[in-house]
Design an enzyme around this catalytic site. Structure first.
Site, PDB file in Angstrom:
ATOM      1  N   LYS A   1      41.756  47.089  36.333  1.00 31.25           N
ATOM      2  CA  LYS A   1      41.867  45.734  36.879  1.00 31.25           C
ATOM      3  C   LYS A   1      40.693  44.835  36.508  1.00 31.25           C
ATOM      4  CE  LYS A   1      45.295  47.251  37.694  1.00 31.25           C
ATOM      5  NZ  LYS A   1      46.357  46.815  36.767  1.00 31.25           N
TER       6      LYS A   1
ATOM      7  N   GLY B   1      40.746  43.148  33.695  1.00 28.58           N
ATOM      8  CA  GLY B   1      41.245  42.220  32.684  1.00 28.58           C
ATOM      9  C   GLY B   1      41.443  42.894  31.332  1.00 28.58           C
ATOM     10  N   THR B   2      41.797  44.158  31.382  1.00 25.86           N
ATOM     11  CA  THR B   2      41.953  44.949  30.153  1.00 25.86           C
ATOM     12  C   THR B   2      43.011  44.350  29.228  1.00 25.86           C
ATOM     13  OG1 THR B   2      41.781  46.750  31.755  1.00 25.86           O
ATOM     14  CG2 THR B   2      41.975  47.363  29.438  1.00 25.86           C
TER      15      THR B   2
ATOM     16  N   LYS C   1      42.538  52.303  24.286  1.00 23.40           N
ATOM     17  CA  LYS C   1      42.010  51.885  25.591  1.00 23.40           C
ATOM     18  C   LYS C   1      41.712  53.099  26.451  1.00 23.40           C
ATOM     19  CE  LYS C   1      45.390  49.177  26.991  1.00 23.40           C
ATOM     20  NZ  LYS C   1      46.180  48.206  27.751  1.00 23.40           N
TER      21      LYS C   1
ATOM     22  N   HIS D   1      40.157  53.950  30.730  1.00 22.05           N
ATOM     23  CA  HIS D   1      39.457  53.546  31.957  1.00 22.05           C
ATOM     24  C   HIS D   1      38.422  54.598  32.357  1.00 22.05           C
ATOM     25  CE1 HIS D   1      42.099  50.207  32.584  1.00 22.05           C
ATOM     26  NE2 HIS D   1      43.162  50.934  32.831  1.00 22.05           N
TER      27      HIS D   1
ATOM     28  N   ARG E   1      34.203  43.285  35.583  1.00 23.63           N
ATOM     29  CA  ARG E   1      34.706  42.135  36.345  1.00 23.63           C
ATOM     30  C   ARG E   1      34.060  42.116  37.716  1.00 23.63           C
ATOM     31  NH1 ARG E   1      41.010  41.188  38.283  1.00 23.63           N
ATOM     32  NH2 ARG E   1      40.775  38.991  38.806  1.00 23.63           N
TER      33      ARG E   1
ATOM     34  N   SER F   1      42.605  42.964  43.207  1.00 22.73           N
ATOM     35  CA  SER F   1      43.585  43.282  42.175  1.00 22.73           C
ATOM     36  C   SER F   1      43.983  44.767  42.238  1.00 22.73           C
ATOM     37  CB  SER F   1      42.976  42.950  40.807  1.00 22.73           C
ATOM     38  OG  SER F   1      43.921  43.022  39.791  1.00 22.73           O
TER      39      SER F   1
ATOM     40  N   TYR G   1      34.385  39.723  32.412  1.00 24.51           N
ATOM     41  CA  TYR G   1      35.670  39.026  32.559  1.00 24.51           C
ATOM     42  C   TYR G   1      35.448  37.539  32.859  1.00 24.51           C
ATOM     43  CZ  TYR G   1      40.141  37.825  34.801  1.00 24.51           C
ATOM     44  OH  TYR G   1      41.321  37.223  35.168  1.00 24.51           O
TER      45      TYR G   1
HETATM   46  N1  LIG Z   1      46.398  36.604  30.214  1.00 29.11           N
HETATM   47  C1  LIG Z   1      46.257  37.652  31.004  1.00 29.11           C
HETATM   48  N2  LIG Z   1      46.923  38.785  30.761  1.00 29.11           N
HETATM   49  C2  LIG Z   1      46.797  39.844  31.575  1.00 29.11           C
HETATM   50  N3  LIG Z   1      46.013  39.863  32.667  1.00 29.11           N
HETATM   51  C3  LIG Z   1      45.331  38.757  32.956  1.00 29.11           C
HETATM   52  C4  LIG Z   1      45.403  37.627  32.150  1.00 29.11           C
HETATM   53  N4  LIG Z   1      44.609  36.686  32.691  1.00 29.11           N
HETATM   54  C5  LIG Z   1      44.076  37.216  33.773  1.00 29.11           C
HETATM   55  N5  LIG Z   1      44.495  38.476  33.945  1.00 29.11           N
HETATM   56  C6  LIG Z   1      44.111  39.305  35.078  1.00 29.11           C
HETATM   57  O1  LIG Z   1      43.645  40.620  34.768  1.00 29.11           O
HETATM   58  C7  LIG Z   1      43.879  41.453  35.904  1.00 29.11           C
HETATM   59  C8  LIG Z   1      44.523  42.748  35.468  1.00 29.11           C
HETATM   60  O2  LIG Z   1      43.568  43.538  34.808  1.00 29.11           O
HETATM   61  P1  LIG Z   1      43.998  44.773  33.903  1.00 29.11           P
HETATM   62  O3  LIG Z   1      44.641  44.221  32.680  1.00 29.11           O
HETATM   63  O4  LIG Z   1      42.706  45.483  33.638  1.00 29.11           O
HETATM   64  O5  LIG Z   1      44.955  45.599  34.693  1.00 29.11           O
HETATM   65  C9  LIG Z   1      44.788  40.674  36.835  1.00 29.11           C
HETATM   66  O6  LIG Z   1      43.957  40.167  37.846  1.00 29.11           O
HETATM   67  P2  LIG Z   1      44.494  39.704  39.280  1.00 29.11           P
HETATM   68  O7  LIG Z   1      45.316  40.848  39.807  1.00 29.11           O
HETATM   69  O8  LIG Z   1      43.265  39.418  40.077  1.00 29.11           O
HETATM   70  O9  LIG Z   1      45.298  38.471  39.049  1.00 29.11           O
HETATM   71  C10 LIG Z   1      45.316  39.591  35.945  1.00 29.11           C
HETATM   72  O10 LIG Z   1      45.697  38.423  36.608  1.00 29.11           O
HETATM   73  C1  LIG Z   2      45.626  54.483  40.568  1.00 29.30           C
HETATM   74  C2  LIG Z   2      44.978  55.013  39.367  1.00 29.30           C
HETATM   75  C3  LIG Z   2      45.309  54.202  38.167  1.00 29.30           C
HETATM   76  C4  LIG Z   2      46.399  54.492  37.401  1.00 29.30           C
HETATM   77  C5  LIG Z   2      46.664  53.736  36.302  1.00 29.30           C
HETATM   78  C6  LIG Z   2      45.875  52.702  35.916  1.00 29.30           C
HETATM   79  O1  LIG Z   2      46.182  52.010  34.783  1.00 29.30           O
HETATM   80  S1  LIG Z   2      46.295  50.477  34.504  1.00 29.30           S
HETATM   81  O2  LIG Z   2      45.221  49.735  35.130  1.00 29.30           O
HETATM   82  O3  LIG Z   2      47.594  50.032  34.932  1.00 29.30           O
HETATM   83  O4  LIG Z   2      46.198  50.395  33.038  1.00 29.30           O
HETATM   84  C7  LIG Z   2      44.782  52.414  36.684  1.00 29.30           C
HETATM   85  C8  LIG Z   2      44.498  53.152  37.802  1.00 29.30           C
END
Ligand SMILES: Nc1ncnc2c1ncn2[C@@H]1O[C@H](COP(=O)(O)O)[C@@H](OP(=O)(O)O)[C@H]1O
Ligand SMILES: CCc1ccc(OS(=O)(=O)O)cc1
Length: 420
Positions: free
Chosen positions: A215, A217-218, A269, A271, A293, A301, A356
Site C-alpha cells: 500500500k 503506491g506500488t 516486484k 513487498h 509512503r 489503505s 510516494y
Molecule cells: N494511479 C494510481 N494507480 C494505483 N494506485 C494509486 C494511484 N494513485 C494513487 N494510488 C494509491 O496507491 C495505493 C495502493 O498502493 P499499492 O499499489 O502499493 O497497493 C492506494 O492508496 P489509497 O488506498 O490510500 O487510495 C491508491 O489510491
Molecule cells: C495481507 C498480506 C498481503 C497480501 C498481499 C499483498 O499484496 S498487494 O499489496 O495487493 O500487492 C499485500 C499484503
C-alpha cells in the site's frame, strides 16, 4: 502455473537502450520523513502466528535484530541534513512517532468516527485490493485485471488460501492464524516454504526491482517507471494492464520457477523486507527502486485492503488495526523496520529510495531521478513530456477521499508530539 507468463519477459518496449549509472554515482539524497522526537515504539512479541521452522536464515542481515539494534538517527531531523547525517539514533521508534499530525489519513480521522457496516461496504468497493491504476482500468474494460496472475495473492488469480477460509470473516483471533512467522517477521501464508529459495533467487544485472511495503503506491510506481523508461503514453499502459507484466516475487502466481525463466530485462516486484530479498540484491547485482509512503495514509489503505481482501476478511476496528500496525503484527512485518532497512541502503549505487508523497509534490524531480537511475537519457523537452504523462497517471486514481477512517489521529497522537 499460469501459461500467460511462460517464456515471457517484459514487453519489447521494456528493453530500453539505457546506460546504467556508474557505480557509486552520487545521487541527491532523498529527504527522510520529517520526525522531530523519539517516543513510542512497539513490540513484535505475541500473537498466534505459526512458524516456518524449516526455513533457513535469511540473507546478510540475519534475524531482524541487526536492523532494530542499529543506530537509527538517519530519519531524524528531516531535510537533506538529516539524510546525510547517517545512522545514529532510534529510527524505528521515531518513525512510530511520526504518525501524529498531517497526512490524509490523520486528516480524515479527525473528521470521522470509527467505521460503520454501511461505510465498510462502501469502502470495500472504493478501495478494492489495489484496485487503482492499471488494474482498475483493466477491470473497467472487462479485462482480467482483478483476476490476473499479478492481481494479488488473495484475488481471483488463485491465492494462497483455501476457499472455505477465504469466505469466513476473520475475527481478530482468526486473523492472527493467517500469518506465519519467519525470523521474527509476520509474512502472508503464501510465503511459507519458499523463503530459502527466495534468498537464493538468481538475480540479473539487467533486472529492475520495485520493492515496497504494501500500500505504498506500488502500482503507481510501476506505471511511472514504465512511462519513464519507455516514454509510453499512459493510455497504452491502461490497455496493456501493466500489472500482468510485473511478477511479484513471493506470490503464488506466476511463481519463482517462471520468474526465473523470464527474458531480460525483468521487472520484478516484492513487498519483502530488504533482508529477505535475494542475497544477490544485497551485493548490488541489480537495480532496486524502493518507495516509502507516509504511514498514516498507508495504514488506512492497508486497513481497507484487509477488509476487502477475501482471504483476510478483516473485521476488527480501525483502531485495533492501527495497534497491530504499530506493534508490527501485520503481514510483511514492521513498516518501521522495512523503511529503515532500505533507508540505510539508500546510498548504495543500485538502490533508489523514493517517497510516494514526492510523486505529488515534485513529480518532475522524481521522473528525473528515475530516468537517471534507469539510464534513460532525455533532454529537457522529453523530460517535460514524460512528467506530463506521469502526472496523468498520478491524477488518474486516488480513492483516498472515499475511505472511511477510524481514530488514527488520536491513536498516533498519543504516541508523540511529532508533526508529519
Ligand atoms: N494511479 C494510481 N494507480 C494505483 N494506485 C494509486 C494511484 N494513485 C494513487 N494510488 C494509491 O496507491 C495505493 C495502493 O498502493 P499499492 O499499489 O502499493 O497497493 C492506494 O492508496 P489509497 O488506498 O490510500 O487510495 C491508491 O489510491
Ligand atoms: C495481507 C498480506 C498481503 C497480501 C498481499 C499483498 O499484496 S498487494 O499489496 O495487493 O500487492 C499485500 C499484503
Amino acid at each position: 502455473m499460469n501459461a500467460r507468463w511462460r517464456g515471457r519477459g517484459l514487453p519489447a518496449a521494456w528493453r530500453w537502450a539505457g546506460v546504467w549509472p556508474v557505480r557509486g554515482e552520487r545521487r541527491p539524497a532523498p529527504r527522510p520523513y520529517d520526525v522531530t522526537s523519539a517516543e513510542g515504539g512497539g513490540s513484535a512479541a505475541g500473537g498466534a502466528v505459526t512458524s516456518d521452522r524449516g526455513a533457513q536464515p535469511p540473507g546478510r542481515l540475519g534475524r531482524g535484530g541487526a536492523v532494530t539494534s542499529r543506530p537509527r538517527s538517519a530519519f531524524a531531523g528531516g531535510g537533506r541534513g538529516g539524510a546525510r547525517r547517517g545512522p545514529g539514533g532510534a529510527v524505528t521508534s521515531r518513525l512510530r512517532s511520526a504518525f501524529a499530525g498531517g497526512g490524509r489519513g490523520a486528516a480524515r480521522a479527525g473528521r470521522r468516527r470509527d467505521v460503520t457496516p454501511a461505510e465498510r461496504g462502501a469502502a470495500a468497493g472504493a478501495a478494492g485490493a489495489g484496485a487503482c491504476g492499471a488494474r482498475a482500468r483493466a477491470r473497467a474494460r472487462g479485462g482480467p485485471g482483478a483476476g490476473g496472475a499479478a492481481a494479488g495473492p488473495g484475488g481471483g488469480g488463485g491465492g494462497g488460501m483455501a476457499e472455505s477460509e477465504a469466505e469466513t470473516p476473520s475475527t481478530p483471533g482468526e486473523f492472527e492464524s493467517k500469518y506465519f512467522e519467519f525470523h521474527g517477521v509476520r509474512l502472508p501464508p503464501f510465503c511459507r516454504g519458499k523463503m530459502e529459495e527466495i534468498a537464493n533467487f538468481p538475480v540479473r544485472p539487467s533486472d529492475v526491482w520495485i520493492v515496497t511495503y504494501p500500500k505504498s503506491g506500488t502500482s503507481l510506481l510501476q506505471e511511472v517507471v514504465y512511462v519513464v523508461s519507455q516514454g509510453a503514453d499512459p493510455d497504452e499502459i491502461g490497455l496493456m494492464n501493466i500489472d500482468e507484466q510485473l511478477p511479484v516475487l513471493e506470490y503464488p502466481q506466476p511463481g519463482l520457477d517462471i520468474i526465473k525463466e523470464l527474458t531480460s530485462p525483468r521487472l520484478i516486484k516484492s513487498h519483502l523486507p530488504y533482508r529477505f530479498l535475494p542475497s544477490d540484491l544485497h551485493n548490488g547485482d541489480s537495480k532496486v527502486i524502493y518507495m516509502a509512503r507516509n504511514p498514516k495514509d498507508l495504514v488506512v489503505s492497508y486497513y481497507q485492503f484487509h477488509r476487502s481482501l477475501r482471504t483476510m476478511s478483516y473485521r476488527g476496528t480501525f483502531q485495533e488495526f492501527c495497534r497491530r500496525f504499530m506493534n508490527d503484527k501485520l503481514g510483511y512485518g514492521s513498516w518501521f523496520e522495512h523503511v529503515q532497512e532500505f533507508w540505510e541502503h539508500r546510498m548504495d549505487s543500485n538502490v533508489l529510495f523514493l517517497k510516494y508523497e514526492d510523486m505529488h509534490r515534485d513529480l518532475v524531480t522524481m521522473v528525473e531521478q528515475l530516468a537517471r537511475f534507469l539510464g534513460v537519457s532525455c533532454d529537457k523537452a522529453q523530460l517535460e513530456a514524460l512528467s506530463e504523462h506521469c502526472h496523468q497517471l498520478v491524477d488518474q486514481c486516488c480513492n483516498a477521499e472515499a475511505l472511511p477512517v477510524g481514530r488514527a489521529h488520536c491513536l498516533f497522537a498519543q504516541k508523540t508530539s511529532l508533526r508529519w
